[in-house]
Design a protein around this motif. Sequence first.
Motif, PDB file in Angstrom:
ATOM      1  N   GLN A 145      -0.579   4.132  -2.073  1.00  0.00           N
ATOM      2  CA  GLN A 145      -1.774   4.683  -1.431  1.00  0.00           C
ATOM      3  C   GLN A 145      -1.406   5.538  -0.225  1.00  0.00           C
ATOM      4  OE1 GLN A 145      -3.798   1.072  -0.525  1.00  0.00           O
ATOM      5  NE2 GLN A 145      -4.532   0.744  -2.611  1.00  0.00           N
ATOM      6  N   ASP A 146      -0.428   5.072   0.563  1.00  0.00           N
ATOM      7  CA  ASP A 146       0.031   5.832   1.728  1.00  0.00           C
ATOM      8  C   ASP A 146       0.614   7.175   1.287  1.00  0.00           C
ATOM      9  OD1 ASP A 146      -0.710   3.653   3.261  1.00  0.00           O
ATOM     10  OD2 ASP A 146       1.348   2.954   3.598  1.00  0.00           O
ATOM     11  N   PRO A 151       1.547  17.568   7.100  1.00  0.00           N
ATOM     12  CA  PRO A 151       1.769  16.151   6.807  1.00  0.00           C
ATOM     13  C   PRO A 151       2.713  15.467   7.802  1.00  0.00           C
ATOM     14  CG  PRO A 151       3.134  17.460   5.393  1.00  0.00           C
ATOM     15  CD  PRO A 151       2.307  18.429   6.206  1.00  0.00           C
ATOM     16  N   ARG A 158       6.331  11.811   4.586  1.00  0.00           N
ATOM     17  CA  ARG A 158       6.401  10.643   3.719  1.00  0.00           C
ATOM     18  C   ARG A 158       7.794  10.321   3.199  1.00  0.00           C
ATOM     19  NH1 ARG A 158       2.806   8.486   6.278  1.00  0.00           N
ATOM     20  NH2 ARG A 158       0.745   8.306   5.458  1.00  0.00           N
ATOM     21  N   SER A 182       0.825  -1.219   0.000  1.00  0.00           N
ATOM     22  CA  SER A 182       0.000   0.000   0.000  1.00  0.00           C
ATOM     23  C   SER A 182       0.856   1.265   0.000  1.00  0.00           C
ATOM     24  CB  SER A 182      -0.965  -0.001   1.186  1.00  0.00           C
ATOM     25  OG  SER A 182      -0.254   0.089   2.402  1.00  0.00           O
ATOM     26  N   LYS A 239      -0.105   8.780  -1.479  1.00  0.00           N
ATOM     27  CA  LYS A 239      -1.188   9.613  -2.010  1.00  0.00           C
ATOM     28  C   LYS A 239      -1.905  10.356  -0.879  1.00  0.00           C
ATOM     29  CE  LYS A 239      -5.215   9.538  -4.997  1.00  0.00           C
ATOM     30  NZ  LYS A 239      -6.162   8.751  -5.762  1.00  0.00           N
ATOM     31  N   LYS A 240      -2.063   9.714   0.253  1.00  0.00           N
ATOM     32  CA  LYS A 240      -2.715  10.348   1.406  1.00  0.00           C
ATOM     33  C   LYS A 240      -1.940  11.579   1.872  1.00  0.00           C
ATOM     34  CE  LYS A 240      -4.862   6.134   3.132  1.00  0.00           C
ATOM     35  NZ  LYS A 240      -4.810   5.093   4.165  1.00  0.00           N
ATOM     36  N   ILE A 241      -0.612  11.509   1.838  1.00  0.00           N
ATOM     37  CA  ILE A 241       0.177  12.669   2.271  1.00  0.00           C
ATOM     38  C   ILE A 241       0.033  13.806   1.276  1.00  0.00           C
ATOM     39  CG2 ILE A 241       2.462  12.184   1.302  1.00  0.00           C
ATOM     40  CD1 ILE A 241       1.764  13.482   4.777  1.00  0.00           C
ATOM     41  N   ASP A 242      -0.003  13.498  -0.031  1.00  0.00           N
ATOM     42  CA  ASP A 242      -0.214  14.541  -1.046  1.00  0.00           C
ATOM     43  C   ASP A 242      -1.582  15.203  -0.858  1.00  0.00           C
ATOM     44  OD1 ASP A 242       2.270  14.284  -2.281  1.00  0.00           O
ATOM     45  OD2 ASP A 242       1.548  12.782  -3.711  1.00  0.00           O
ATOM     46  N   GLU A 243      -2.576  14.414  -0.502  1.00  0.00           N
ATOM     47  CA  GLU A 243      -3.918  14.959  -0.262  1.00  0.00           C
ATOM     48  C   GLU A 243      -3.932  15.888   0.954  1.00  0.00           C
ATOM     49  OE1 GLU A 243      -6.270  11.390  -0.056  1.00  0.00           O
ATOM     50  OE2 GLU A 243      -6.322  11.175  -2.245  1.00  0.00           O
ATOM     51  N   LYS A 244      -3.200  15.506   2.015  1.00  0.00           N
ATOM     52  CA  LYS A 244      -3.099  16.364   3.201  1.00  0.00           C
ATOM     53  C   LYS A 244      -2.468  17.710   2.839  1.00  0.00           C
ATOM     54  CE  LYS A 244      -2.779  13.858   7.504  1.00  0.00           C
ATOM     55  NZ  LYS A 244      -1.894  13.505   8.604  1.00  0.00           N
TER      56      LYS A 244
END
Length: 166
Positions: free
Chosen positions: A52-53, A67, A72, A49, A55-60
Amino acid sequence: MDLLKAGLKDISSAVKTKKVSAVEVASFFRNRVDSLDSKLNSYISLNESLAQDAKKIDEKIAKGEDPGVLARVPFGIKDMFCTRGLRTTAGSKILGNFVPPYDATAVARLKAAGAVVVGKLNQDEFAMGSSNETSFFGNVKNPWNTDYVPGGSSGGSAEAQAARLC
């Protein structure tokens, strides 16, 4: 940004300031692992993952959220430290299928600071050795000369750092 030469602080800063995305960083290091680790044997398990992990930081960051200080930065974790949902074997056949339901404190703190786990690094079985030749998952090879070992029970960790696999 040259991720091959970048340090932890450089990567963290570049991700936070959007000079490079966390997904790009994760992809870079995963591609290095995929292309080199079959010869070096530093990783026992990989975090599937990872993208996916990241991507979550980019979204934050896109939302203006903090972040974390490690934003990350890709970390490899010695296989004796429990990682929730990721196989943890301590280099032993006995624990070959053990997937812990929790993170070790050190791992939880790294994740809370924004680090992402690339995978679990090879080691002497139960950290009982000094050459990294007693892992059930095979010997770790020195990245500078594969006829030699990286040494220590943390040879997978040393080798992965020297080969820039995390």
